[in-house]
Design a protein around this motif. Sequence first.
Motif, mmCIF file in Angstrom:
data_model
loop_
_atom_site.group_PDB
_atom_site.id
_atom_site.type_symbol
_atom_site.label_atom_id
_atom_site.label_comp_id
_atom_site.label_asym_id
_atom_site.label_seq_id
_atom_site.Cartn_x
_atom_site.Cartn_y
_atom_site.Cartn_z
ATOM 1 N N ARG A 1 -42.925 -13.500 5.291
ATOM 2 C CA ARG A 1 -42.535 -12.179 4.809
ATOM 3 C C ARG A 1 -41.044 -12.138 4.481
ATOM 4 N NH1 ARG A 1 -43.612 -6.623 5.008
ATOM 5 N NH2 ARG A 1 -41.807 -5.342 5.567
ATOM 6 N N GLY A 2 -40.746 -11.621 3.286
ATOM 7 C CA GLY A 2 -39.362 -11.421 2.879
ATOM 8 C C GLY A 2 -38.727 -12.565 2.128
ATOM 9 N N ARG A 3 -39.358 -13.726 2.134
ATOM 10 C CA ARG A 3 -38.752 -14.865 1.434
ATOM 11 C C ARG A 3 -39.174 -14.865 -0.029
ATOM 12 N NH1 ARG A 3 -39.445 -21.366 2.660
ATOM 13 N NH2 ARG A 3 -37.527 -22.008 1.607
ATOM 14 N N PRO A 4 -38.223 -14.924 -0.965
ATOM 15 C CA PRO A 4 -38.594 -14.956 -2.385
ATOM 16 C C PRO A 4 -39.472 -16.157 -2.711
ATOM 17 C CG PRO A 4 -36.246 -14.509 -2.120
ATOM 18 C CD PRO A 4 -36.764 -14.909 -0.766
ATOM 19 N N MET A 5 -40.454 -15.930 -3.565
ATOM 20 C CA MET A 5 -41.379 -16.989 -3.965
ATOM 21 C C MET A 5 -41.039 -17.441 -5.382
ATOM 22 S SD MET A 5 -44.826 -15.162 -2.462
ATOM 23 C CE MET A 5 -45.790 -16.659 -2.206
ATOM 24 N N PRO A 6 -41.360 -18.684 -5.736
ATOM 25 C CA PRO A 6 -41.009 -19.178 -7.072
ATOM 26 C C PRO A 6 -41.851 -18.526 -8.162
ATOM 27 C CG PRO A 6 -42.359 -20.792 -5.915
ATOM 28 C CD PRO A 6 -42.041 -19.710 -4.923
ATOM 29 N N LEU A 7 -41.216 -18.258 -9.294
ATOM 30 C CA LEU A 7 -41.943 -17.703 -10.436
ATOM 31 C C LEU A 7 -42.523 -18.806 -11.312
ATOM 32 C CD1 LEU A 7 -39.638 -14.761 -11.587
ATOM 33 C CD2 LEU A 7 -41.930 -14.603 -10.621
ATOM 34 N N GLY A 8 -41.846 -19.945 -11.358
ATOM 35 C CA GLY A 8 -42.283 -21.011 -12.242
ATOM 36 C C GLY A 8 -43.287 -21.963 -11.628
ATOM 37 N N ARG A 9 -43.474 -21.885 -10.313
ATOM 38 C CA ARG A 9 -44.416 -22.763 -9.632
ATOM 39 C C ARG A 9 -45.371 -21.935 -8.780
ATOM 40 N NH1 ARG A 9 -42.010 -25.221 -5.757
ATOM 41 N NH2 ARG A 9 -39.986 -24.182 -5.959
ATOM 42 N N GLY A 10 -46.636 -22.310 -8.788
ATOM 43 C CA GLY A 10 -47.599 -21.655 -7.920
ATOM 44 C C GLY A 10 -48.343 -20.516 -8.584
ATOM 45 N N ALA A 11 -49.476 -20.154 -7.969
ATOM 46 C CA ALA A 11 -50.369 -19.158 -8.549
ATOM 47 C C ALA A 11 -49.835 -17.737 -8.400
ATOM 48 C CB ALA A 11 -51.749 -19.270 -7.892
ATOM 49 N N ILE A 12 -49.150 -17.440 -7.290
ATOM 50 C CA ILE A 12 -48.678 -16.077 -7.050
ATOM 51 C C ILE A 12 -47.753 -15.611 -8.177
ATOM 52 C CG2 ILE A 12 -47.215 -14.661 -5.565
ATOM 53 C CD1 ILE A 12 -49.705 -15.024 -4.124
ATOM 54 N N GLY A 13 -46.701 -16.377 -8.430
ATOM 55 C CA GLY A 13 -45.768 -15.994 -9.482
ATOM 56 C C GLY A 13 -46.413 -15.961 -10.849
ATOM 57 N N ARG A 14 -47.281 -16.920 -11.115
ATOM 58 C CA ARG A 14 -47.906 -17.008 -12.436
ATOM 59 C C ARG A 14 -48.869 -15.847 -12.688
ATOM 60 N NH1 ARG A 14 -49.659 -22.701 -12.710
ATOM 61 N NH2 ARG A 14 -47.402 -22.916 -12.534
ATOM 62 N N SER A 15 -49.520 -15.365 -11.620
ATOM 63 C CA SER A 15 -50.449 -14.249 -11.799
ATOM 64 C C SER A 15 -49.711 -12.979 -12.204
ATOM 65 C CB SER A 15 -51.235 -13.999 -10.503
ATOM 66 O OG SER A 15 -50.398 -13.499 -9.473
ATOM 67 N N VAL A 16 -48.451 -12.853 -11.782
ATOM 68 C CA VAL A 16 -47.645 -11.717 -12.202
ATOM 69 C C VAL A 16 -47.102 -11.945 -13.604
ATOM 70 C CG1 VAL A 16 -45.507 -10.454 -11.756
ATOM 71 C CG2 VAL A 16 -47.026 -11.044 -9.863
ATOM 72 N N LEU A 17 -46.554 -13.127 -13.841
ATOM 73 C CA LEU A 17 -45.931 -13.448 -15.115
ATOM 74 C C LEU A 17 -46.904 -13.291 -16.281
ATOM 75 C CD1 LEU A 17 -43.403 -14.464 -16.543
ATOM 76 C CD2 LEU A 17 -44.112 -16.806 -16.014
ATOM 77 N N ALA A 18 -48.160 -13.662 -16.068
ATOM 78 C CA ALA A 18 -49.146 -13.604 -17.144
ATOM 79 C C ALA A 18 -49.450 -12.182 -17.581
ATOM 80 C CB ALA A 18 -50.442 -14.289 -16.699
ATOM 81 N N PHE A 19 -49.230 -11.203 -16.712
ATOM 82 C CA PHE A 19 -49.612 -9.830 -17.011
ATOM 83 C C PHE A 19 -48.423 -8.928 -17.330
ATOM 84 C CE2 PHE A 19 -53.386 -11.497 -15.155
ATOM 85 C CZ PHE A 19 -54.427 -10.758 -15.704
ATOM 86 N N LEU A 20 -47.234 -9.501 -17.432
ATOM 87 C CA LEU A 20 -46.084 -8.718 -17.870
ATOM 88 C C LEU A 20 -46.188 -8.427 -19.366
ATOM 89 C CD1 LEU A 20 -43.146 -10.581 -16.066
ATOM 90 C CD2 LEU A 20 -44.248 -8.445 -15.368
#
Length: 315
Positions: free
Chosen positions: A189-208
């Motif tokens: 909790r609270g630690r920034p996650m990568p946007l360019g690696r991994g499913a979490i960041g990509r699931s957000v990036l794809a829907f912007l």
Amino acid sequence: MLAPRSPIILSVFAKWVEAVAVFHNAAAVWATLPPVQKSRFMRFSRQQGPLSASSYGSKILNIPASNSLERILAVLDVFTEDRLEWTPEELMASLGYSRPTLYRYLKTLKESGLLVSASSGAFTLGPRVVEMDYLLRKSDPLALHGAEHLERLVARYRCTALLARWYGAKILCIDSRNSAEKPVTSYPRGRPMPLGRGAIGRSVLAFLSRRQQLPVVRSLLDELAAVGFGHGEAEVLEALKRVRRAGVAVAFGEVTPGVVGIAAPLFDGGESPMGSFGLTISGSLVNGEAIDAISDDVRKAAADLSRTLTLSKGK
């Protein structure tokens, strides 16, 4: 030179004059900035892209920093996982504040409990941050409504289930649950996650929206290419379209070797995602069929949670 008289043209002319004034003011401010602060802005520009850099430039360069609230919040912004302590001298060099101004801000932040001073003379985040996190855990709709979905996912699969919130140019882990024998997630909790690696960041990036998406994509092209998600802007955007059509992002070993990540976007009534719901699971526990089944569960859970968040926001 005679100024045009049409109201519309006058408005455009005024905006042009204002823009020229801002440009000259920015150039003057830039010339007086310490090297550390110039480096900070250039690093941000490379990471977030020109559009994001321009929108945050005023904050980083302190060009319209006549607002004392913005200036005092900038003191808190310098604290990161890599820099947990700052001396007053380091803060003055980074932020460009005079000594009297900085000490006035530090006094206010200390009295509010947001900062504490160490025996070394450096400053760190204070107990008020912990208190506010406690209150956030009790009031954040994402954590409150998402808990049951996390529990359901870890009861069904030996995994780590995660809730993440999109925040500015970051995505932060808000809550998680584990049922794996040896949890493999490296993002509490609270630690920034990568946007360019991994499913979490990509699931957000794809829907912007495209306007939001392009500057972020351009800043991440090297990182996305390194994990095989496309070489060049056109390939990356096409790959993000496929994620959007699928409604879920899947990543193999991009954040943690040997781990599969599966995530879907979360919405709370807006057009852009406000977060992501997903899991990480050991690659040794899943095959293609299992990944498809988990993807369906993640997508459905994210849709259910999004409906709940939208309804709760409308109350």
